[in-house]
Design a protein around this motif. Structure first.
Motif, short mmCIF file in Angstrom:
data_model
loop_
_atom_site.label_atom_id
_atom_site.label_comp_id
_atom_site.label_asym_id
_atom_site.label_seq_id
_atom_site.Cartn_x
_atom_site.Cartn_y
_atom_site.Cartn_z
N UNK A 1 -35.37 -145.03 -80.87
CA UNK A 1 -36.51 -145.27 -81.73
C UNK A 1 -35.94 -145.96 -82.99
N UNK B 1 -42.00 -141.73 -71.52
CA UNK B 1 -43.25 -141.80 -72.60
C UNK B 1 -44.71 -141.81 -71.70
N UNK C 1 -39.40 -132.55 -84.49
CA UNK C 1 -40.27 -131.27 -84.45
C UNK C 1 -41.21 -131.38 -83.18
N UNK C 2 -41.85 -132.58 -82.86
CA UNK C 2 -42.80 -132.69 -81.54
C UNK C 2 -42.10 -132.89 -80.50
N UNK D 1 -46.18 -123.09 -85.74
CA UNK D 1 -47.08 -123.81 -84.96
C UNK D 1 -46.44 -124.29 -83.20
N UNK D 2 -45.23 -124.49 -83.49
CA UNK D 2 -44.68 -124.78 -82.17
C UNK D 2 -44.31 -123.46 -81.29
N UNK E 1 -47.67 -122.71 -79.60
CA UNK E 1 -48.43 -123.77 -78.59
C UNK E 1 -48.35 -123.18 -77.17
N UNK E 2 -49.38 -123.61 -76.41
CA UNK E 2 -49.24 -123.15 -75.06
C UNK E 2 -48.06 -123.57 -74.09
#
Lengths: 112, 845
Positions: free
Chosen positions: B259, B322, B688-689, B840-841, B844-845
């Protein structure tokens, strides 16, 4: 030269339309990535993406209306007319680019 | 200082004026040439050096063609081949194409816009030395057999120290970053110079289209280079200090490199193309004998192209996994980018169609461009389509496409430019008996070489392989490509002979041999170091000027500044939009400082390369010190007030106005800096994501109190900088406020260092800790640079360079500290938010 100089800060308008296009791309790409990473439901995610797109189109449309409906300030002379024309057409181009590059994509499968 | 502010009487004979100005502007002989800062000298050096690297890169390309001409060739072993093709790509992009663009911009832009030089001559020279030394590091590594070997885009994890343990990748990361410093400094300088230093009366609508192209290109460079600089710094810190930004086993992600690289890499294609399009838009109207069609449409198209080129970087990553929906954004963008390109193509065709074209050597290359670029554009639309790209990705089809787009669309206009502007440099025309066959050899050779690669690619030949078996059906195509390569090389060889022959045997010409109408032809051939004996007033579009009357008038000193004063190198600063003259800019004289500063920078780079980190730190501090030293003599040491500049106009010096070039330079430098910071924030959130092995085992626990102390200290420093400005403007002393700002910045750096020391997880254990440390280090670095600003302020206050009328130094410091407090608050806010993001991570499901 009898015309008043066009204020320097007006130059930002040359990039304003495509700046909003950039914002739309970044926000859509990020929201889509976050939604898929956190396994959001397809419907709300697609709705959210659509609203983001519409919001950005609204901003460009509002800018276009604001600029295009006002005729160029004659006090700024030919430079003012030139910049006005260029800004109007960059806004039209940015609006078209936003619709064409970001709109149809939202109909695809959401996270595959 | 008792310097006079009045010019000598007007109407001096042209020769006397020439002698006076030449004495002020000339670069000295012998070793004094190393002190050159003049744009003509430095621009020519850029162009010449870029040609040398082009020759080296070309030879490397030929070596790859020798290796691939036949199957199972033993000409090179795989390791050598890896180094050769990596250096071929890296040299052509980073050491030839971009510097050639910069060189042409440096040499031509002031002349075309009616200025005597660029805004920051010492920065121009520093940029050149950085480029030269960076290129020498890369070339030296090639000779030593330790050149980069991971491909010109250095993908991780191949370029990590696990798979590339030697210094090969470090050479690329440090050498190319060194060269990028040059690109970035020049980009800022070009933007400011075009906006502020045009001839009086040259409003934006009268600016030659070449100026628009270079302006937009330089703005693109300001924003495009920082992501790659950040990526290179992060990868080098991973390799040197084991911070795992790209290591998936420790929470990093190799795709983050892709990126960051392509955020630079794709706009870079247009950074190379747009100036060449500017060349075409300048040359075609001259040879068509009519003004360019669609000036306004082209300006709109350039702006659109500049933005769209940033929004399609992912089309280089269609195969990385992606989701389709996101790919579609970039696929559609990649297709639509053809529209503004087509606007320019049709404008050029319309200009030719409505004119009375005449053929000469530059037009041969224009024809070559049209042919090659049309093919490259068509394959560009093909690879923009995701399904096709999945088939063609990493095959020779892509090699063919990129050579048609980057090499063809760059090389042909560049040669057109060379033949068009060489008479300006040499006063002679090309030798047609050589020029014409040279063109046809280059044209035929180019197409034979690269057209075949479309076919080998479609037959499945992958990129970067060093040999093949022979049963794949690629033998004849590869052989033809290699033969084509040699034909093309012979063509370039004849071009070189032609240029040398032109110097001796070319027909002598007088001024303006092409009957052009732009200002660079309104000066003596070859151009004097001061460019214009006096600066013209522009009352019409500056690409439609009647040069026959203007040029002698300027030589007689009948324009602005048609005199010598105080031994100053003077030029004019204008209002950005209208071109109304508003300041007298006094430029710096030749000095060795840029060379010394670049040498210190090179020492820092080399020490990093050989892992002498303390030495690298020391050299970096010396570099910073030299920058502070460079600032000490800048500007004027007393107030002058308005001074006559000719035509009955009096203007204040740039040191006494609000919108001086340094002010705008810092704004655009901060735009670049902000882009780097945004890339860092993007990297943090991307990991993070998307990165594997998140969340880390150890949860982050940043110290809230320390973070608040750091932000508060930065805010105090920014407020103190404002206080110093107010106080001095009111006639008081600024030293107390500056001392307060220094104390506050020291406190901020200390708090920041304490935070870095306590980062959890440890920066070497997980990418979360590494990115946290990077964010904090960014803030500490900016606070540290703020200290340099303040020290410089104190020194210049003491030396009399700052007064209530000359507040530029304090305004620059205020701007820097305002920026620092904003990015500091964002960085520390993100660091404080990371525990919640990590939680939050986990949920997550």
């Amino acid at each position: 030269m009898s015309a008043r100089p066009v204020p320097t800060n007006r130059l930002w308008w040359l990039g304003a339309g495509f700046g909003v296009w950039c914002s739309a791309l970044v926000v859509l790409y990020a929201l889509h990535a976050i939604g898929c990473a956190f396994a959001w439901s397809a419907g709300p995610l697609r709705l959210g993406l659509g609203l983001v797109l519409l919001g950005h189109l609204g901003v460009i449309g509002w800018m276009w209306r604001d600029v295009a409906t006002a005729s160029p300030d004659s006090g700024f002379g030919q430079t003012g007319t030139f910049l006005h024309t260029v800004v109007v057409w960059t806004l039209i181009a940015a609006f078209s680019a936003t619709v064409l590059t970001l709109g149809p994509s939202l109909l695809l499968t959401i996270c595959m | 200082m008792s310097a006079s502010i009045d010019p000598p009487p007007q109407g001096s004979p042209a020769l006397r004026l020439h002698r006076q100005l030449a004495a002020i502007w000339a670069t000295g002989p012998g070793l004094q040439r190393l002190a050159a800062v003049n744009h003509s000298v430095v621009g020519l050096r850029f162009i010449t050096t870029a040609f040398v690297f082009f020759a080296i890169g070309g030879v490397l390309g030929m070596l790859t063609r020798v290796q691939l001409a036949t199957p199972d060739a033993g000409f090179m072993d795989p390791e050598t081949y890896n180094q050769v093709f990596t250096m071929h790509g890296s040299m052509m992009l980073f050491l030839f194409a971009i510097p050639m663009v910069e060189g042409m911009a440096v040499y031509l832009t002031p002349k075309i816009l009616g200025a005597r030089d660029f805004a920051f001559p010492r920065l121009t020279a520093y940029g050149y030395w950085c480029y030269l030394f960076g290129g020498m590091i890369l070339t030296g590594a090639l000779i030593a057999g330790v050149a980069p070997n991971s491909g010109w885009f250095m993908y991780t994890p191949l370029s990590s120290n696990v798979y590339t343990p030697g210094i090969n990748a470090d050479v690329w990361l440090l050498g190319v970053t060194f060269v990028e410093i040059s690109a970035l400094t020049l980009a800022v300088e070009i933007v400011v110079s075009i906006l502020k230093m045009r001839a009086p009366g040259m409003s934006l609508d009268r600016m030659p289209i070449f100026g628009w192209y270079i302006l937009i290109t330089a703005l693109m460079m300001v924003v495009a280079f920082p992501p790659l600089i950040l990526g290179s710094i992060l990868l080098e810190t991973e390799r040197a200090f084991h911070l795992p930004f790209f290591d998936p086993t420790r929470g990093g992600d190799p795709l983050l490199w892709q990126h960051l690289f392509w955020l630079f890499g794709h706009p870079d294609v247009y950074i190379i193309f747009l100036p060449m399009a500017g060349v075409l838009s300048t040359i075609i109207p001259v040879f068509a004998n009519r003004p360019l069609v669609g000036y306004r449409a082209i300006v709109v198209a350039i702006i659109a192209l500049a933005f769209l080129s940033f929004g399609i970087w992912v089309h280089h990553m269609f195969t990385v996994g992606i989701p389709h929906l996101a790919l579609a954004f970039f696929s559609a963008g990649s297709a639509i980018v053809a529209v503004p390109t087509a606007v320019q193509i049709f404008a050029w065709l319309a200009t030719l169609a409505h004119g009375r074209p005449r053929w000469d050597v530059p037009m041969l290359y224009v024809f070559g461009f049209f042919f090659v670029f049309a093919l490259g554009g068509l394959t560009g639309v093909m690879v923009a389509m995701v399904p096709f790209d999945w088939q063609a990705h990493d095959s020779y089809f892509v090699v063919a496409h990129l050579h048609y787009v980057v090499a063809g669309a760059f090389a042909f206009p560049m040669l057109a430019a060379l033949y068009y502007w060489l008479p300006l440099l040499t006063g002679r025309m090309a030798v047609h008996r050589l020029s014409v066959p040279a063109f046809w050899l280059v044209f035929v050779g180019f197409n034979l070489t690269f057209f075949m690669m479309h076919l080998t690619g479609l037959l499945g030949m992958p990129r970067r392989i060093y040999t093949y078996f022979g049963h794949e059906g690629w033998i004849w195509l590869n052989l033809l490509s290699s033969v084509g390569g040699f034909i093309m090389t012979i063509g370039f060889g004849i071009v070189v002979i032609d240029l040398l022959a032109q110097l001796r045997y070319g027909r002598r010409v007088r001024r303006d041999p092409w009957r052009a109408a732009t200002l660079e032809w309104a000066m003596p051939i070859p151009p004097a170091p001061y460019a214009f004996a006096s600066i013209p007033h522009i009352g019409t579009r500056a690409d439609r000027i009647a040069l026959g009357e203007l040029a002698p008038s300027l030589a007689r000193g009948e324009g602005y500044l048609g005199f010598a004063r105080n031994g100053w190198q003077e030029t004019l600063g204008v209002h950005m939009t209208s071109g109304t003259p508003e300041q007298l800019i006094v430029l710096s004289r030749p000095t060795y400082l840029p060379l010394y500063t670049a040498l210190a920078t090179a020492a820092a780079v080399l020490a990093m390369l050989f892992q002498f980190y303390l030495l690298a730190l020391a050299a970096a501090l010396v570099t910073a010190g030299l920058f502070v030293l460079a600032g000490q003599g800048a500007g004027l040491a007393r107030d002058y007030g308005p001074m006559p500049v000719g035509h009955g106009v009096s203007l204040p010096p740039h040191t006494e106005v609000a919108g001086a070039p340094p002010w705008w330079a810092l704004i655009f430098a901060l735009v670049a800096d902000g882009t780097l910071f945004t890339s860092l924030v993007f990297g943090t959130l991307y990991l993070w994501i998307s990165a594997p092995n998140w969340p880390p085992a150890a949860a982050p626990e940043p110290d809230l109190m320390l973070a608040l102390v750091a932000v508060a200290a930065l805010a105090v420093a920014a407020s103190a900088a404002r206080g110093s400005l107010r106080s001095l403007a009111a006639g008081g002393s600024a030293r107390g406020w500056i001392a307060l700002a220094i104390l506050a910045l020291v406190a901020a750096v200390a708090a920041d260092a304490e935070l870095i020391g306590g980062v959890a997880p440890h920066p070497r254990e997980h990418a979360l800790g590494a990115t946290t440390a990077a964010l904090l280090a960014y803030v500490a670095l900016h606070a540290g640079i703020g200290l340099l600003f303040l020290v410089s302020n104190l020194l210049r206050l003491g030396a009399g360079f700052v007064s209530p009328r000359r507040l530029l130094d304090l305004r620059l410091t205020r701007l820097w500290l305002d920026y620092t407090v904003v990015v500091g608050a964002i960085s520390l806010g993100l660091v404080l938010a990371l525990p919640s993001l990590v939680a939050m991570l986990a949920a997550r499901p």
